[in-house]
Design an enzyme around this catalytic site. Sequence first.
Site, PDB file in Angstrom:
ATOM      1  N   LYS A  52       0.848  -1.204   0.000  1.00  0.00           N
ATOM      2  CA  LYS A  52       0.000   0.000   0.000  1.00  0.00           C
ATOM      3  C   LYS A  52       0.879   1.249   0.000  1.00  0.00           C
ATOM      4  O   LYS A  52       2.095   1.165   0.216  1.00  0.00           O
ATOM      5  CB  LYS A  52      -0.907  -0.025   1.228  1.00  0.00           C
ATOM      6  CG  LYS A  52      -0.154  -0.010   2.561  1.00  0.00           C
ATOM      7  CD  LYS A  52      -1.082  -0.378   3.725  1.00  0.00           C
ATOM      8  CE  LYS A  52      -0.309  -0.350   5.037  1.00  0.00           C
ATOM      9  NZ  LYS A  52      -1.111  -0.871   6.161  1.00  0.00           N
ATOM     10  N   ARG A 150     -11.398   0.296  14.027  1.00  0.00           N
ATOM     11  CA  ARG A 150     -11.102   1.122  12.866  1.00  0.00           C
ATOM     12  C   ARG A 150     -11.790   0.527  11.647  1.00  0.00           C
ATOM     13  O   ARG A 150     -12.704   1.110  11.096  1.00  0.00           O
ATOM     14  CB  ARG A 150      -9.575   1.126  12.699  1.00  0.00           C
ATOM     15  CG  ARG A 150      -9.011   2.207  11.892  1.00  0.00           C
ATOM     16  CD  ARG A 150      -7.496   2.168  11.879  1.00  0.00           C
ATOM     17  NE  ARG A 150      -6.948   0.963  11.266  1.00  0.00           N
ATOM     18  CZ  ARG A 150      -5.679   0.832  10.878  1.00  0.00           C
ATOM     19  NH1 ARG A 150      -4.817   1.819  11.079  1.00  0.00           N
ATOM     20  NH2 ARG A 150      -5.253  -0.276  10.325  1.00  0.00           N
ATOM     21  N   TYR A 272      16.633  29.962   7.183  1.00  0.00           N
ATOM     22  CA  TYR A 272      15.416  30.669   7.612  1.00  0.00           C
ATOM     23  C   TYR A 272      15.284  30.666   9.131  1.00  0.00           C
ATOM     24  O   TYR A 272      15.575  29.663   9.785  1.00  0.00           O
ATOM     25  CB  TYR A 272      14.170  29.988   7.046  1.00  0.00           C
ATOM     26  CG  TYR A 272      13.940  30.213   5.575  1.00  0.00           C
ATOM     27  CD1 TYR A 272      13.768  31.502   5.065  1.00  0.00           C
ATOM     28  CD2 TYR A 272      13.853  29.140   4.701  1.00  0.00           C
ATOM     29  CE1 TYR A 272      13.527  31.698   3.706  1.00  0.00           C
ATOM     30  CE2 TYR A 272      13.607  29.328   3.350  1.00  0.00           C
ATOM     31  CZ  TYR A 272      13.451  30.622   2.863  1.00  0.00           C
ATOM     32  OH  TYR A 272      13.204  30.803   1.522  1.00  0.00           O
ATOM     33  N   MET A 320      12.306  24.353   1.681  1.00  0.00           N
ATOM     34  CA  MET A 320      11.535  23.608   0.682  1.00  0.00           C
ATOM     35  C   MET A 320      12.438  22.778  -0.237  1.00  0.00           C
ATOM     36  O   MET A 320      12.161  21.608  -0.510  1.00  0.00           O
ATOM     37  CB  MET A 320      10.689  24.566  -0.151  1.00  0.00           C
ATOM     38  CG  MET A 320       9.785  23.857  -1.145  1.00  0.00           C
ATOM     39  SD  MET A 320       8.939  24.990  -2.243  1.00  0.00           S
ATOM     40  CE  MET A 320       7.810  25.789  -1.114  1.00  0.00           C
TER      41      MET A 320
HETATM   42  C1  LIG Z   1      -0.334  -1.790   6.812  1.00  0.00           C
HETATM   43  C2  LIG Z   1      -0.905  -3.099   7.200  1.00  0.00           C
HETATM   44  C3  LIG Z   1      -0.077  -4.223   7.348  1.00  0.00           C
HETATM   45  C4  LIG Z   1       1.432  -4.138   7.281  1.00  0.00           C
HETATM   46  O1  LIG Z   1       1.924  -3.618   8.486  1.00  0.00           O
HETATM   47  P1  LIG Z   1       3.481  -3.442   8.767  1.00  0.00           P
HETATM   48  O2  LIG Z   1       3.537  -2.990  10.172  1.00  0.00           O
HETATM   49  O3  LIG Z   1       3.980  -2.426   7.806  1.00  0.00           O
HETATM   50  O4  LIG Z   1       4.126  -4.765   8.541  1.00  0.00           O
HETATM   51  C5  LIG Z   1      -0.687  -5.445   7.600  1.00  0.00           C
HETATM   52  N1  LIG Z   1      -2.027  -5.540   7.725  1.00  0.00           N
HETATM   53  C6  LIG Z   1      -2.850  -4.477   7.603  1.00  0.00           C
HETATM   54  C7  LIG Z   1      -4.309  -4.660   7.782  1.00  0.00           C
HETATM   55  C8  LIG Z   1      -2.318  -3.216   7.358  1.00  0.00           C
HETATM   56  O5  LIG Z   1      -3.131  -2.160   7.263  1.00  0.00           O
END
Ligand SMILES: *Cc1c(COP(=O)(O)O)cnc(C)c1O
Length: 381
Positions: A52, A150, A272, A320
């Site tokens: 992801k 969640r 800055y 930046m």
């Molecule tokens: C992001 C996520 C993972 C992976 O988690 P890590 O801590 O990066 O290994 C696994 N399961 C779900 C449901 C997630 O949202």
Amino acid sequence: MTAAPDPTTETASRADERAGALLTIDLDAIAENYARLGARLASGAQCAGVVKADGYGCGAIPVAKRLFAAGCRVFFVARADEGFALKPHLPDAEVCVLDGLLPGLVDDYAAAGIVPVLNDPGQVEAWTAYCAANEVAPPVVVHVDTGMNRLGLAMADAEALAEDGDALRAFSDVLVMSHLVVSEEPEHPLNARQLADFQHLRARFPKAKASLANSSGIFLGPDYHFDLVRPGHALYGGNPTPGQPNPMRHAVQLLARVIAVREVDKAGTVGYGATARIGAGGRIATIAVGYADGYLRSLSNRGEAWIGPHRVPLIGRVSMDLVTLDVSSVPPEDCQVGDFAELIGAHSGVDDVAERAGTNGYEILTSLGHRYHRAYLGEAA
Ligand SMILES: *Cc1c(COP(=O)(O)O)cnc(C)c1O
């Protein structure tokens, strides 16, 4: 000189001359991390790949293709869009969308062969109805919430689903999953509580496969492995065991080019806000990276870089487009315009940078910007 020891030198030689900053993703290291995690698993457990957020900033498509070549067959993304973008590159893998089966997307998911992670009874119903009406039996993932509050079915809804022995009949392959809340703290009592709830749940779905552990969850021991583990962060070199040596291999290197070196002839401030002072006789190297690249502003006066073998502190604010380093202690011939400073890499991993920035390695990775020139080592065919 051309910065640092291996792998810096190798990478620098690959750099496009125009690159201000160069991000190198070592796909072979990611594949090795996949193998290292796989070697830890209880017998029979499989390892998925979580890609992801564009593969934690590393590029979902090249990462997933390399993982597929390493044997990975199940992938998780967050957004539906991420799933639709990835699936055509991995027609023979299961691409699961954690956001779930959003209204109006049922036909699209089915047409693309995407596996929805069903997050509430309505989604279970909608996907079941579609599959029954179209006489198809795709694999499916059902997410049950055991403590995150969640996403996922409430425990009571999962019980009701289990009660109706036929409810998941429409699917060829059911994976019941849940997600750990504090897996990076092995002593936290919530781990054992979630495990117990999940074991109970698993018994209620005797035909389904089960998945609980993320990266750190794998290190809680074989009880947590079930049929499938879902690591993300550790694949990219993040430390799944905070406070202990990192068992993973670094996979990300960020180099930024020195574009100016200033001899300070009069004491004054740097950058800055005049937040840092430097005395006469000091030397400042300005490098081509900034918060617009995802190099976090909270690293102002706290970050560090490596120029060859020299550790140098960041001085002044991150702006930046630019960052300033105090290179007063570096021999001038070792730090010249055109050289590279290493900001993330073998010296300073994503978790080290995160600690300095007051965040976690996940945010460092997912902030990696798109202005960097990107190079991939070990790309899959
Ligand atoms: C992001 C996520 C993972 C992976 O988690 P890590 O801590 O990066 O290994 C696994 N399961 C779900 C449901 C997630 O949202």
